[in-house]
Design a protein around this motif. Structure first.
Motif, short mmCIF file in Angstrom:
data_model
loop_
_atom_site.label_atom_id
_atom_site.label_comp_id
_atom_site.label_asym_id
_atom_site.label_seq_id
_atom_site.Cartn_x
_atom_site.Cartn_y
_atom_site.Cartn_z
N ALA A 19 0.83 -1.21 0.00
CA ALA A 19 0.00 0.00 0.00
C ALA A 19 0.86 1.26 0.00
O ALA A 19 0.56 2.23 -0.68
CB ALA A 19 -0.92 -0.01 1.22
N SER A 23 1.07 3.90 -3.15
CA SER A 23 0.54 5.24 -2.91
C SER A 23 1.63 6.27 -2.64
O SER A 23 1.37 7.47 -2.65
CB SER A 23 -0.42 5.21 -1.71
OG SER A 23 0.27 4.84 -0.53
N ALA A 28 -1.65 7.90 2.90
CA ALA A 28 -2.56 7.28 1.94
C ALA A 28 -2.69 5.77 2.20
O ALA A 28 -3.78 5.20 2.08
CB ALA A 28 -2.07 7.52 0.52
N ALA A 29 -1.58 5.14 2.57
CA ALA A 29 -1.61 3.71 2.87
C ALA A 29 -2.48 3.42 4.09
O ALA A 29 -3.19 2.41 4.14
CB ALA A 29 -0.19 3.19 3.09
N LYS A 31 -5.08 5.10 5.08
CA LYS A 31 -6.49 5.21 4.69
C LYS A 31 -6.92 3.99 3.88
O LYS A 31 -8.05 3.51 4.02
CB LYS A 31 -6.70 6.49 3.88
CG LYS A 31 -6.50 7.77 4.70
CD LYS A 31 -6.71 9.01 3.84
CE LYS A 31 -6.51 10.28 4.67
NZ LYS A 31 -6.68 11.50 3.82
N ARG A 32 -6.04 3.51 3.05
CA ARG A 32 -6.36 2.35 2.20
C ARG A 32 -6.59 1.09 3.04
O ARG A 32 -7.50 0.31 2.75
CB ARG A 32 -5.21 2.14 1.21
CG ARG A 32 -5.33 0.91 0.34
CD ARG A 32 -4.27 0.96 -0.73
NE ARG A 32 -4.04 -0.35 -1.34
CZ ARG A 32 -3.17 -0.58 -2.32
NH1 ARG A 32 -2.46 0.44 -2.82
NH2 ARG A 32 -3.00 -1.78 -2.82
#
Length: 309
Positions: A19, A23, A28-29, A31-32
């Protein structure tokens, strides 16, 4: 230098790395994967320590992937996709697959139904198709996965495990016993309102055979109520219509609740029949079947521990 060139790192380390690499951001990771940025950073760092290789260069407010990180992503990405695909296919294979469980009318109504809610609470993913029938052929049809039937344990082509022995004794409502105190006398019980079941199974015990097996002269039995299913006869007894024959494992709850009593105390007849859990020797069981089978055996074992008929 690697810490261990053979061992695999935890899967969550690899997912955090993937992730982040795709990203290019811990934020961002996080949130993913729906976990904290700190947790992502820690998992990635532990993965780097596992291999002794830097996968990211960390700046003050940014990160960038290293050549080693790019190479590692290219190598593990196909494996992670294969794992995801296998997981989805396995879930899809069993998502709508119900376990078809067949049982006699008496077992289905009096033993299984009160317990199915407990099974559903413990195994929310399970789907049960319950078939209730006193026709053995229907209960052993090809679409049935597991069946509970009464017999001597001999069903060619089926693996049979005993769930309950067969212990039979008179039962009636407390109000009926109060109004008919002679029900407590085995020599007078034949002259009371005896509830019978009309069964196509010739080995099914009726009042005359029960009295003969208990050593009590049957004499002339009083004409009582007749029902075509056993659950109806039990309900009739609980409603005060007369005295029925109670099969131990089936009337336990009503005895515990005080809706039924045993007018002759501990008098009982034990037969050489029992109720068996059957599964075809030709049919391959799937995972959910094993869950249901194990649960049924636990329920049977709990009953055996609580009651010594």
């Amino acid at each position: 230098m690697t810490t261990n060139s053979v061992s695999l790192p935890p899967l969550d380390y690899l997912l955090a790395f993937e992730a982040t690499a795709e990203s290019k951001s811990f934020v961002a990771a996080s949130k993913r994967l729906n976990i904290s940025e700190t947790a992502i950073s820690r998992k990635v760092r532990l993965l780097e320590l596992h291999y002794g290789v830097p996968f990211f260069l960390r700046g003050h407010r940014s990160i960038s992937i290293t050549p080693q990180g790019e190479l590692f992503l290219a190598r593990v990405k196909p494996a992670l996709e294969m794992l995801r695909s296998a997981s989805q296919m396995t879930a899809s294979d069993h998502k709508d697959r119900a376990v078809t469980l067949a049982a006699t009318n008496s077992v289905a109504a009096l033993w299984l139904m009160p317990r199915l809610q407990k099974l559903n609470r413990q195994n929310k993913h399970l789907k049960i198709m319950l078939v209730s029938s006193d026709d053995d052929n229907e209960c052993l049809s090809d679409n049935v996965d597991l069946a509970i039937l009464r017999g001597d344990g001999n069903w060619p082509g089926y693996h049979a495990e005993l769930m309950f022995g067969e212990t039979v004794f008179p039962v009636c409502s407390p109000s009926y016993l109060k109004a008919n105190p002679s029900a407590a006398d085995p020599l007078q019980i034949h002259d009371l309102d005896l509830i019978e079941v009309s069964s196509t199974h010739r080995e099914w015990m009726n009042w005359r055979t029960w009295l003969e097996n208990s050593g009590t002269p049957a004499g002339k039995l009083r004409q009582g109520s007749f029902f075509n299913t056993y659950p109806l006869s039990v309900q009739a007894a609980a409603d005060g219509l007369g005295i029925a024959l109670g099969w131990g494992h089936l009337v336990d709850p009503l005895l515990n609740e005080g809706k039924l009593v045993r007018p002759l105390g501990q008098a009982k007849v034990r037969t050489n029949h029992g109720y068996y859990l059957l599964k075809s020797e030709r049919k391959k069981m799937f995972d959910e079947c094993q869950v249901v089978e194990d649960w049924l055996h636990r329920q049977s074992a709990e009953r055996s521990t609580a009651f010594r008929d």
